[in-house]
Write a protein that holds these residues in place. Sequence first.
Motif, PDB file in Angstrom:
ATOM      1  N   THR A 134      -3.514  11.828  -0.463  1.00 32.71           N
ATOM      2  CA  THR A 134      -3.387  10.384  -0.225  1.00 32.71           C
ATOM      3  C   THR A 134      -4.140   9.985   1.036  1.00 32.71           C
ATOM      4  O   THR A 134      -4.853   8.968   1.058  1.00 32.71           O
ATOM      5  CB  THR A 134      -1.901   9.989  -0.101  1.00 32.71           C
ATOM      6  OG1 THR A 134      -1.233  10.269  -1.335  1.00 32.71           O
ATOM      7  CG2 THR A 134      -1.748   8.512   0.226  1.00 32.71           C
TER       8      THR A 134
ATOM      9  N   LEU B 240      -2.297   5.953   8.960  1.00 33.25           N
ATOM     10  CA  LEU B 240      -2.523   5.179   7.737  1.00 33.25           C
ATOM     11  C   LEU B 240      -1.186   4.561   7.368  1.00 33.25           C
ATOM     12  O   LEU B 240      -0.295   5.241   6.841  1.00 33.25           O
ATOM     13  CB  LEU B 240      -3.053   6.080   6.615  1.00 33.25           C
ATOM     14  CG  LEU B 240      -3.270   5.419   5.247  1.00 33.25           C
ATOM     15  CD1 LEU B 240      -4.207   4.227   5.367  1.00 33.25           C
ATOM     16  CD2 LEU B 240      -3.805   6.430   4.244  1.00 33.25           C
TER      17      LEU B 240
ATOM     18  N   VAL C 213      -0.359   2.866  -5.383  1.00 32.25           N
ATOM     19  CA  VAL C 213       1.036   3.053  -4.988  1.00 32.25           C
ATOM     20  C   VAL C 213       1.951   3.007  -6.209  1.00 32.25           C
ATOM     21  O   VAL C 213       2.839   3.866  -6.375  1.00 32.25           O
ATOM     22  CB  VAL C 213       1.454   1.976  -3.962  1.00 32.25           C
ATOM     23  CG1 VAL C 213       2.962   1.970  -3.772  1.00 32.25           C
ATOM     24  CG2 VAL C 213       0.747   2.207  -2.622  1.00 32.25           C
TER      25      VAL C 213
ATOM     26  N   GLN D   6       1.600   2.558   5.408  1.00 28.13           N
ATOM     27  CA  GLN D   6       1.844   2.538   3.967  1.00 28.13           C
ATOM     28  C   GLN D   6       1.444   1.208   3.340  1.00 28.13           C
ATOM     29  O   GLN D   6       1.034   1.167   2.184  1.00 28.13           O
ATOM     30  CB  GLN D   6       3.310   2.871   3.679  1.00 28.13           C
ATOM     31  CG  GLN D   6       4.302   1.993   4.394  1.00 28.13           C
ATOM     32  CD  GLN D   6       5.745   2.422   4.172  1.00 28.13           C
ATOM     33  OE1 GLN D   6       6.646   1.833   4.711  1.00 28.13           O
ATOM     34  NE2 GLN D   6       5.996   3.436   3.358  1.00 28.13           N
TER      35      GLN D   6
ATOM     36  N   GLU E 127      -8.052  10.349   0.431  1.00 26.53           N
ATOM     37  CA  GLU E 127      -8.597   9.350  -0.486  1.00 26.53           C
ATOM     38  C   GLU E 127      -8.689   7.969   0.151  1.00 26.53           C
ATOM     39  O   GLU E 127      -9.522   7.149  -0.242  1.00 26.53           O
ATOM     40  CB  GLU E 127      -7.737   9.297  -1.751  1.00 26.53           C
ATOM     41  CG  GLU E 127      -8.311   8.443  -2.856  1.00 26.53           C
ATOM     42  CD  GLU E 127      -7.521   8.576  -4.159  1.00 26.53           C
ATOM     43  OE1 GLU E 127      -7.659   7.696  -5.021  1.00 26.53           O
ATOM     44  OE2 GLU E 127      -6.770   9.572  -4.297  1.00 26.53           O
ATOM     45  N   HIS E 128      -7.844   7.712   1.156  1.00 31.67           N
ATOM     46  CA  HIS E 128      -7.803   6.370   1.753  1.00 31.67           C
ATOM     47  C   HIS E 128      -8.061   6.400   3.255  1.00 31.67           C
ATOM     48  O   HIS E 128      -7.649   5.508   3.993  1.00 31.67           O
ATOM     49  CB  HIS E 128      -6.442   5.715   1.480  1.00 31.67           C
ATOM     50  CG  HIS E 128      -6.109   5.613   0.024  1.00 31.67           C
ATOM     51  ND1 HIS E 128      -5.427   6.601  -0.656  1.00 31.67           N
ATOM     52  CD2 HIS E 128      -6.400   4.646  -0.886  1.00 31.67           C
ATOM     53  CE1 HIS E 128      -5.291   6.241  -1.923  1.00 31.67           C
ATOM     54  NE2 HIS E 128      -5.874   5.066  -2.094  1.00 31.67           N
TER      55      HIS E 128
ATOM     56  N   LEU F 283       3.837   9.989  -1.435  1.00 32.32           N
ATOM     57  CA  LEU F 283       2.683   9.364  -0.799  1.00 32.32           C
ATOM     58  C   LEU F 283       2.526   9.786   0.665  1.00 32.32           C
ATOM     59  O   LEU F 283       2.005   9.029   1.492  1.00 32.32           O
ATOM     60  CB  LEU F 283       2.788   7.837  -0.891  1.00 32.32           C
ATOM     61  CG  LEU F 283       2.647   7.254  -2.299  1.00 32.32           C
ATOM     62  CD1 LEU F 283       3.238   5.849  -2.360  1.00 32.32           C
ATOM     63  CD2 LEU F 283       1.179   7.226  -2.704  1.00 32.32           C
TER      64      LEU F 283
ATOM     65  N   SER G 178       6.382  -2.687   2.147  1.00 28.86           N
ATOM     66  CA  SER G 178       6.129  -1.649   1.151  1.00 28.86           C
ATOM     67  C   SER G 178       7.292  -1.541   0.171  1.00 28.86           C
ATOM     68  O   SER G 178       7.093  -1.301  -1.026  1.00 28.86           O
ATOM     69  CB  SER G 178       5.899  -0.307   1.848  1.00 28.86           C
ATOM     70  OG  SER G 178       4.782  -0.378   2.704  1.00 28.86           O
TER      71      SER G 178
ATOM     72  N   ARG H  40      -1.158  -0.439   3.809  1.00 31.93           N
ATOM     73  CA  ARG H  40      -2.600  -0.534   3.592  1.00 31.93           C
ATOM     74  C   ARG H  40      -3.053   0.152   2.305  1.00 31.93           C
ATOM     75  O   ARG H  40      -4.197  -0.019   1.871  1.00 31.93           O
ATOM     76  CB  ARG H  40      -3.342   0.054   4.793  1.00 31.93           C
ATOM     77  CG  ARG H  40      -3.064  -0.706   6.086  1.00 31.93           C
ATOM     78  CD  ARG H  40      -3.745  -0.051   7.276  1.00 31.93           C
ATOM     79  NE  ARG H  40      -5.192  -0.179   7.196  1.00 31.93           N
ATOM     80  CZ  ARG H  40      -5.883  -1.219   7.642  1.00 31.93           C
ATOM     81  NH1 ARG H  40      -5.253  -2.242   8.196  1.00 31.93           N
ATOM     82  NH2 ARG H  40      -7.202  -1.255   7.544  1.00 31.93           N
ATOM     83  N   LEU H  41      -2.177   0.941   1.706  1.00 28.72           N
ATOM     84  CA  LEU H  41      -2.546   1.611   0.459  1.00 28.72           C
ATOM     85  C   LEU H  41      -2.651   0.590  -0.674  1.00 28.72           C
ATOM     86  O   LEU H  41      -1.816  -0.319  -0.776  1.00 28.72           O
ATOM     87  CB  LEU H  41      -1.503   2.673   0.100  1.00 28.72           C
ATOM     88  CG  LEU H  41      -1.398   3.859   1.062  1.00 28.72           C
ATOM     89  CD1 LEU H  41      -0.214   4.738   0.683  1.00 28.72           C
ATOM     90  CD2 LEU H  41      -2.686   4.673   1.082  1.00 28.72           C
TER      91      LEU H  41
END
Length: 393
Positions: free
Chosen positions: A332, A375, A385, A377, A335-336, A327, A265, A379-380
């Motif tokens: 966040t 989740l 991002v 980071q 939404e994901h 984030l 990330s 995978r966003l």
Amino acid sequence: MRHPAEVLEQVRVRYRKNWRDWLLHADETAFSFPLAAANAQDIARDSETVGQWLRAWRNWSEAHPAAQLRTATRRTVIGPQEIITHLDVSTITDLVALDENLNDHWRRATARWARLATLPGGLVTERIRPHLQQIIDLDDADFEILIKSAVWFTENPRSGLTIRQVPILGMHTKWLARHRRLILACLNITENPHVSSDQPDEELEQHDLDPLGLKALPVHIDVILADPADRARVGGLRHLRAPLPEIDALPIRPETVMIVENKESAYLVPDQPRTVVIHSLGNHLNVLDDIAWLHVARHLYWGDLDRAGFLLLSRARARLPRLASVLMDPNTLEEHKALAVEDKTQADPPLSNLTDTETSALAALSTEQGNCVRLEQERLPSPFVLDRLGRAM
């Protein structure tokens, strides 16, 4: 009237409570277990049941010749009756012979204690006592490493070596992290209250190694110089990994420092004037105290949306009170959420310094079924991002 199975459970309870004392002090002792024998009225009222009980004990006694059944005579309306009153055992060896598991445990304990008792310098029994069960539970290979380690550290108390330089086959960082307290007990060294918890996945720090005379490897820090001007000062390098003193000595004065939990990330962070990224610290957040240029900057934190991520965020904020998260909010996550997976890992609760938004995001990780999700980071989606990071920076 107690039956053989009930008395055997009493034997197990007494053993579990006292085996360390018998092992350490070698006091030979006799044992007696009352059987709550029937009285004269019981015999007269239900002689058949009493007879069955007596036969059960006599059959049991034939299979356990080391145990003795003590008897007494009861005077009843049907005449004198011999009754069993106690189970007597003469020695610890005879006691543990009544149960196969106890016998195996005692044989293993006495054999290992005989080895421990020969260690140079002798043992302080009250220091070794709390660790005896863990020592008995070691497999044979780990016990041999423990014995060799205790001998080597006694002979080399201030070697100044790193863990992997210790000339003991099988000694490595995770082994020592898992068994360090056993070695200290064998060396009669009192534990410091502030040292680590001896978890196998934790890296030992210098204060963990000082009692053993060992030297920790230098702590290395990963940074990304997002400012081209800063890179020009170090030969154009954008990604650096160096010992903590060298990172502290970098000729930079960033206005923003972003702490990112994971390396992949961190690589997403774009160039930005007067910005530095520190990543992949894990639990080693104490290094944040020792980087001077960090403390005059604005601080951002981006971690996984999971319980461990919020724990790390709270620990980082304890060192950097002005730290703001990025984030790590409910929007966040919502939404994901399709990218989230079940979180079966264990994590301590965070410190009480999360913001209301962060607390809401942490609560949203729990499902209606009582499970948790995570989740990561990585995978966003990158466009999302980059947009959010750009706003934050």
